[in-house]
Design an enzyme around this catalytic site. Structure first.
Site, PDB file in Angstrom:
ATOM      1  N   LYS A 131      23.422  10.100  22.522  1.00  0.00           N
ATOM      2  CA  LYS A 131      23.993  11.694  21.965  1.00  0.00           C
ATOM      3  C   LYS A 131      22.508  12.133  21.153  1.00  0.00           C
ATOM      4  CE  LYS A 131      26.819  13.637  18.715  1.00  0.00           C
ATOM      5  NZ  LYS A 131      27.913  13.293  17.309  1.00  0.00           N
ATOM      6  N   SER A 224      32.156  16.278  19.807  1.00  0.00           N
ATOM      7  CA  SER A 224      30.445  16.105  20.206  1.00  0.00           C
ATOM      8  C   SER A 224      29.882  15.027  20.816  1.00  0.00           C
ATOM      9  CB  SER A 224      29.793  16.066  18.695  1.00  0.00           C
ATOM     10  OG  SER A 224      30.326  14.950  17.670  1.00  0.00           O
ATOM     11  N   SER A 246      34.037  11.792  16.543  1.00  0.00           N
ATOM     12  CA  SER A 246      33.129  12.146  17.665  1.00  0.00           C
ATOM     13  C   SER A 246      32.924  10.863  18.662  1.00  0.00           C
ATOM     14  CB  SER A 246      32.625  12.916  17.630  1.00  0.00           C
ATOM     15  OG  SER A 246      33.093  13.840  17.659  1.00  0.00           O
TER      16      SER A 246
END
Length: 586
Positions: A131, A224, A246
């Site tokens: 991420k 996310s 998330s």
């Protein structure tokens, strides 16, 4: 440039921002060149000897390691295969913000290490993604915000370093909601000012409904951390981060397994924060085996002095969780089923309408999962309701404990606002003067001054709430809310039912349990299980039929209970084997 579509999906008109179009064109061109060995800095590899073909599609990390050991593939060839898949499908999925320009070189070095007998572990030569709020010195760390588009940190997050030391290749950074969703309160999931929207490969069409036809997908990506690239076989797995759902959310909606670990199991240092009170990174993959291997590689061999929470749990011996991959892990297990507020409607104090129900198809899937658990030898305690979900005291009711926004309510929680103000400033200060801002106040001002770049497409209300939180004047309220969180999530929440009924874990459909587990940083593991209706939102236009969405089953335990949760989740996975890859992506 015409986006690439695959069979089974309509070629509807696509609206792109200039920034997204530019990013897509450049990314696709560079990826194809790298994948085919056509860049000026890459030499063509000699032709391989005749051998059984190997494909990265739907293979596990052990599958990959076996194929490498048998001489069927190399890490360099793995990287090329994954890059070709990214180049083929990226214009539809938009799963990556950046691709590592050094990935092929790093793969070759790891191949050379293997040839001389140096094996770093089960992640040796395995391409994965991070991420884009996790620091990596090979690529920018943007948090999904265009203001950080060129920011390449000069030190790796401990998580990143642990993965590299374990032999992992960080192939890409994943598209993420701007600042993990803590930005504009009305922003759709997985939108960022630097890369636009990411799309769910189980239905990657745009939403046609008025008021929602801004380019977002018809099927949510779940949060996310995306996960779209892992389920599309762009890399072997990825690491997301979770504050309020998330990791578990996007894994459920992309038919992935995932571990949201206990806070402190993985160091949070070097990760753009929301609040250290609830933040954690965790692995997302196509199987429980893969995420168990990834968790061990990420954990580190000793606590991190920059993150005191890393002393919370005892380290797994040799950072190895695979001994807990037990097919009979459910035999004799005791599992609780929370009902009220978590699938069965409940009228909360001060409210006029009940909430917490579950659509019928999800309910049927949940009951089917419970039947599987029983057949596998588990004892089910049903119901096992949380005291904090059924209490008539509003300030102690976990279902009423939303985060405070501009419409402050008596029961709202100030933890995220306070934590974001405090911890983002700490992250900025740790960047050795290379970050573009020194404080969160400067960041908010920069967004306002540069809104012509698209920074405020959905506003920045959440950030403003954090800026308006005074770290001195509001400290007492924050400390009160932290105590409330521990009471609702642990003493009168998860720990209460675990102790009362002598349970190993509690069970949730999808991500319904994240609101209670995240309050106290407790672990969760989700396993792919069902396809259910995408029934959210207003009615769709006639003839536009929403396709089914994935949904998983999630096991939740107390602090540091990952080994037992892995046993339960793996046993359930082996009894069901429900993962389905996205349709039409060979």
């Amino acid at each position: 440039m015409t986006p690439i579509y695959w069979s089974g999906y309509e070629k509807e008109k696509t609206q792109w921002t200039d920034a997204t179009m530019k990013n897509s064109i450049l990314a696709t061109t560079l990826l194809i060149a790298a994948a085919l060995g056509l860049t000026s800095c890459e030499k063509a590899a000699p032709p391989a000897k005749t051998r059984a073909p190997f494909s990265v599609v739907e293979v596990s990390i052990p599958d990959i390691q076996k194929a490498i050991a048998e001489g069927r593939v190399t890490s360099e060839e793995l990287v090329k295969q994954y890059l070709i898949r990214i180049a083929t499908y990226e214009n539809v999925i938009n799963a990556s913000i950046a691709v590592n320009p050094h990935a092929l070189e790093q793969a070759r070095k790891l191949d050379e290490e293997r040839k001389v007998g140096k094996l770093r572990g089960p992640m040796h030569g395995i391409p994965i993604a991070l991420k884009d709020n996790i620091q990596d010195t090979d690529m920018p760390t943007t948090g999904g915000n265009i203001g950080l588009a060129g920011f390449v940190p000069d030190w790796d997050a401990p998580l990143t370093k642990n993965l590299k030391d374990a032999g992992a290749i960080i192939l890409a950074k994943t598209t993420m909601s701007e600042f993990a969703g803590y930005f504009g309160q009305g922003a759709p999931g997985t939108y960022s000012s630097i890369s636009g929207f990411s799309f769910n490969p189980y239905d990657p069409r745009r939403d046609p409904r008025p008021g929602q036809n801004d380019g977002r997908g018809i099927l949510n990506t779940g949060g996310s951390s995306s996960g779209t690239g892992t389920t599309s076989n762009f890399w072997a797995g990825n690491f997301g981060t979770e504050t309020g759902g998330s990791i578990i959310g996007p894994s459920n909606l992309n038919m992935l397994a995932a571990i949201k670990p206990t806070i402190g199991r993985i160091s949070r240092w070097g990760i753009i924060p929301i609040t250290m009170d609830q933040d954690t990174a965790g692995p997302m993959g196509k199987s429980v085996t893969d995420v168990a291997i990834m968790l061990g590689a990420a954990e580190g061999k000793q606590p991190d002095p920059n993150d005191p929470a890393t002393t919370r749990c005892t380290l797994s011996p040799n950072n190895d969780y695979t001994p807990h991959l037990k097919a009979d892990g459910l035999k004799g297990a005791r599992i609780g089923v929370p009902r009220l507020g978590y699938g069965v409607e409940i009228l909360l104090p001060g409210e006029k309408q009940p909430r917490g129900g579950m659509p019928e198809d999800q309910r049927k899937a949940y009951e089917e999962a419970i039947a599987v658990l029983k057949k596998a030898g588990a004892e089910i305690v049903d119901p096992a309701d949380f005291p904090s979900a059924i209490t008539n005291e509003p300030m102690r009711n976990v279902l009423l404990a939303g985060e405070c926004d501009r419409e402050v309510t008596p029961t709202c929680m100030s933890v995220m606002n306070y934590g974001m103000h405090r911890d983002f400033n700490i992250w900025l200060a740790a960047q050795n003067g290379k970050a573009p801002w020194k404080t969160i106040d400067e960041f908010v001002a920069w967004n306002e001054a540069n809104k012509n770049l698209g920074t405020l497409r959905y506003g920045q209300d959440a950030l403003i709430d954090a800026v308006n939180t005074d770290l001195e004047k509001d400290k007492a309220t924050y400390e009160r809310d932290q105590k409330r969180a521990l009471d609702m999530g642990a003493a009168n929440g998860i720990d209460a039912v675990l102790e009362e009924y002598k349970l190993d874990a509690v069970l949730f459909m999808g991500g319904r349990g994240t609101g209670i587990s995240n309050r106290v940083g407790y672990p969760e593991i989700t396993v792919p299980f069902a396809m259910v209706a995408n029934s959210g939102g207003s009615p769709l236009p006639e003839g536009f039929n929403a396709k089914s969405q994935p949904m998983g089953i999630t096991f939740t335990g107390t602090a540091c209970s990952e080994p037992r949760l892995i046993e339960l989740a793996y046993s359930f996975e082996q009894a069901t084997q429900r993962r389905q890859p996205p349709p039409g992506m060979p």
